[in-house]
Design an enzyme around this catalytic site. Sequence first.
Site: not given
Length: 265
Positions: A7-8, A70, A147, A185, A187
Amino acid sequence: MNIGVFDSGFGGLTVLRALLQHLPGANYVYLGDTARLPYGAKSQATVARYAVSSAQFLADQGSEYLVIACNTASALALDEIRAAVPVPVLGVIETGANAAQSSTRTKDVLVMATAATVESHAYAAACRERGLRAYEKACPLLVPLVEEGWIDHPVTGEILDIYLNELLEDSRRAGLNPDTLVLGCTHYPLLRANIERRLPPSIKVIDSAEATAAQVVQALGTTAPDIPAPQRRFYATDSVQKFRNLGTRFLGQPIESVELLDLGG
Ligand code: DGL
């Protein structure tokens, strides 16, 4: 079986978390390209360059199967990644679209994702291949909020209200009758309950992390014998301390050790 998960950054740990639940007996090596994140606001060429170098690292580490957790990298660079490594590669767009296909009755699907994923229209294309219509919406404010840990924060609630109202109104105006929403996504699974609360009960939420884990089990389930003491290795391209702290929230369990990796600029 050695499974590489890319993942990024930290978000792909939601996919690893689902994989650990469904396939705990495999070795996992996870790479978060935290020095170069976010991918979601970058161009196709840049995302492909970053994702290919990351995937090559995981293949060099002995990964026999790669999961591109990702969404942005899966949407923009899956062909380049597949061409660059000698192992099977699974991307989360396919798995999310497969799950949407199993869920929808109306054949109309909503997708929330990063700006780059939406601009690529990868979800719309994958849905079209499966006989579905997709309405995609970029939700760029959600990654920084997650985040920041603002999962149930009133500001996050207000922003979700705006995004979801626009998504529902615009998709209806476009003539769709959606009954499924894909969290496109890494997140967004952390916001799942917050999102579900705001949707009409007729709309089912698809978590692409869960859908991906289920598809990995389907692909490897019969050929992946349990390893007695399976390994979990974590690599990050920026602060290992930050990866441990933030990553624990995404993985849902403590991350003991993280190795710093330099993949260049
Ligand atoms: N991992 C990215 C995705 O799933 C979100 C974070 C980023 O923009 O790098 O699209």
